[in-house]
Design a protein around this motif. Structure first.
Motif, PDB file in Angstrom:
ATOM      1  N   ALA A  29     -79.177 -59.434   4.857  1.00 54.15           N
ATOM      2  CA  ALA A  29     -77.912 -58.979   5.419  1.00 54.15           C
ATOM      3  C   ALA A  29     -76.732 -59.654   4.716  1.00 54.15           C
ATOM      4  O   ALA A  29     -76.780 -60.835   4.381  1.00 54.15           O
ATOM      5  CB  ALA A  29     -77.875 -59.294   6.912  1.00 54.15           C
ATOM      6  N   LYS A  30     -75.657 -58.894   4.478  1.00 55.14           N
ATOM      7  CA  LYS A  30     -74.434 -59.419   3.898  1.00 55.14           C
ATOM      8  C   LYS A  30     -73.323 -59.360   4.944  1.00 55.14           C
ATOM      9  O   LYS A  30     -73.364 -58.557   5.860  1.00 55.14           O
ATOM     10  CB  LYS A  30     -74.036 -58.602   2.667  1.00 55.14           C
ATOM     11  N   THR A  31     -72.318 -60.230   4.784  1.00 57.11           N
ATOM     12  CA  THR A  31     -71.187 -60.217   5.706  1.00 57.11           C
ATOM     13  C   THR A  31     -70.312 -59.006   5.420  1.00 57.11           C
ATOM     14  O   THR A  31     -69.901 -58.779   4.281  1.00 57.11           O
ATOM     15  CB  THR A  31     -70.353 -61.502   5.563  1.00 57.11           C
ATOM     16  N   VAL A  32     -70.067 -58.220   6.443  1.00 58.52           N
ATOM     17  CA  VAL A  32     -69.221 -57.031   6.326  1.00 58.52           C
ATOM     18  C   VAL A  32     -67.869 -57.338   6.959  1.00 58.52           C
ATOM     19  O   VAL A  32     -67.802 -57.824   8.090  1.00 58.52           O
ATOM     20  CB  VAL A  32     -69.872 -55.815   7.027  1.00 58.52           C
ATOM     21  N   SER A  60     -65.437 -59.285  11.323  1.00 61.52           N
ATOM     22  CA  SER A  60     -66.567 -59.360  10.386  1.00 61.52           C
ATOM     23  C   SER A  60     -67.861 -59.515  11.173  1.00 61.52           C
ATOM     24  O   SER A  60     -67.858 -59.965  12.321  1.00 61.52           O
ATOM     25  CB  SER A  60     -66.384 -60.535   9.419  1.00 61.52           C
ATOM     26  N   TRP A  61     -68.967 -59.130  10.538  1.00 64.32           N
ATOM     27  CA  TRP A  61     -70.281 -59.296  11.157  1.00 64.32           C
ATOM     28  C   TRP A  61     -71.334 -59.387  10.058  1.00 64.32           C
ATOM     29  O   TRP A  61     -71.174 -58.864   8.971  1.00 64.32           O
ATOM     30  CB  TRP A  61     -70.580 -58.149  12.122  1.00 64.32           C
ATOM     31  N   ASN A  62     -72.416 -60.091  10.366  1.00 62.19           N
ATOM     32  CA  ASN A  62     -73.497 -60.248   9.387  1.00 62.19           C
ATOM     33  C   ASN A  62     -74.853 -60.455  10.055  1.00 62.19           C
ATOM     34  O   ASN A  62     -75.796 -60.906   9.428  1.00 62.19           O
ATOM     35  CB  ASN A  62     -73.208 -61.416   8.442  1.00 62.19           C
ATOM     36  N   GLN A  63     -74.969 -60.148  11.319  1.00 63.18           N
ATOM     37  CA  GLN A  63     -76.216 -60.348  12.028  1.00 63.18           C
ATOM     38  C   GLN A  63     -76.771 -59.021  12.532  1.00 63.18           C
ATOM     39  O   GLN A  63     -76.017 -58.098  12.850  1.00 63.18           O
ATOM     40  CB  GLN A  63     -76.017 -61.296  13.216  1.00 63.18           C
TER      41      GLN A  63
END
Length: 232
Positions: A29-32, A60-63
């Motif tokens: 997963a990458k941080t969006v 932002s989210w990355n999980q």
């Protein structure tokens, strides 16, 4: 002989493994980053080093989120059949085996058989016939079993779709014969055995055999059909 009966299933299993082996691993997963408009809730994904405009809030989210509920059962897929060159249904389509030849596996009367696209029933992955205790190659046919494990497997497959098909191939292609497995086996010591060769002649199988024999039941064999075969 064991390879002849198990060849189709083995090839399918190997092919499935190859397909599974080609599945890519999940991407980390990458941080969006995104901008959310405060008044309307509109979302715009940020790229590079861009910033949110006035009136927009940066998020932002990355999980990975929680797993959602199980979806509904999908509709039943089509039951494919194999048809001959006249359009007549030959049987249920089971798969294609790319063993140098495009062999089509067809279920007929509860048994699995191999056909060439031209409509010729294929004798399997060995040209040998069942083994016999008589020098006329008549009566009960047998499969030689090399170990207790293979004997257990063969007798346990009785009533299943495994079929043994033999047909003479020289000097011309002869009519096919077919057998299915039974749950009957016996151990023999120094037993003379005979089998039919590629011309259909009954020949002795040397040396004498010591081991397990699994009995076969003779059944009516499917015949060649007009080609080309189609699947649909």
């Amino acid at each position: 002989m064991l390879k002849q009966i198990l060849g189709a299933g083995t090839a399918i299993a190997v092919g499935t493994g190859a397909l599974l082996g080609g599945v890519a691993s999940p991407v980390q997963a990458k941080t969006v980053k995104a901008c959310v408009k405060k008044k309307t809730g509109d979302v715009r994904i940020l790229t590079g080093k861009k910033k949110c405009k006035k009136g927009w809030k940066k998020v932002s989210w990355n999980q990975k989120g929680k797993t959602g509920p199980q979806g509904k059962q999908g509709a039943q897929g089509p039951n494919l059949v194999v048809k001959d060159g006249t359009g007549k249904v030959l049987g249920k389509f089971l798969g294609v085996l790319p063993e140098g030849l495009s062999l089509i596996s067809v279920e007929i009367d509860g048994g699995s058989y191999l056909y060439l696209p031209s409509g010729i029933i294929y004798p399997g992955f060995s040209s040998s016939s069942p083994s016999y205790k008589t020098n006329t190659c008549t009566g009960t046919g047998y499969v030689e079993s090399s170990s207790p494990l293979s004997t257990q497997f063969l007798t346990g497959a009785a009533g299943g779709p495994s079929r043994l098909v033999y047909r003479p191939s020289t000097p011309v292609l002869g009519p096919p014969s077919a057998w299915k497995l039974t749950s009957t086996s016996e151990n023999v010591v120094n037993q003379p055995l005979w089998e039919r060769d590629s011309s259909g002649a009954c020949v002795v199988n040397l040396p004498n055999y010591t081991g397990a024999l699994v009995a076969l039941e003779s059944i009516a064999a499917p015949q060649d059909v007009p080609g080309p075969l189609t699947i649909g």
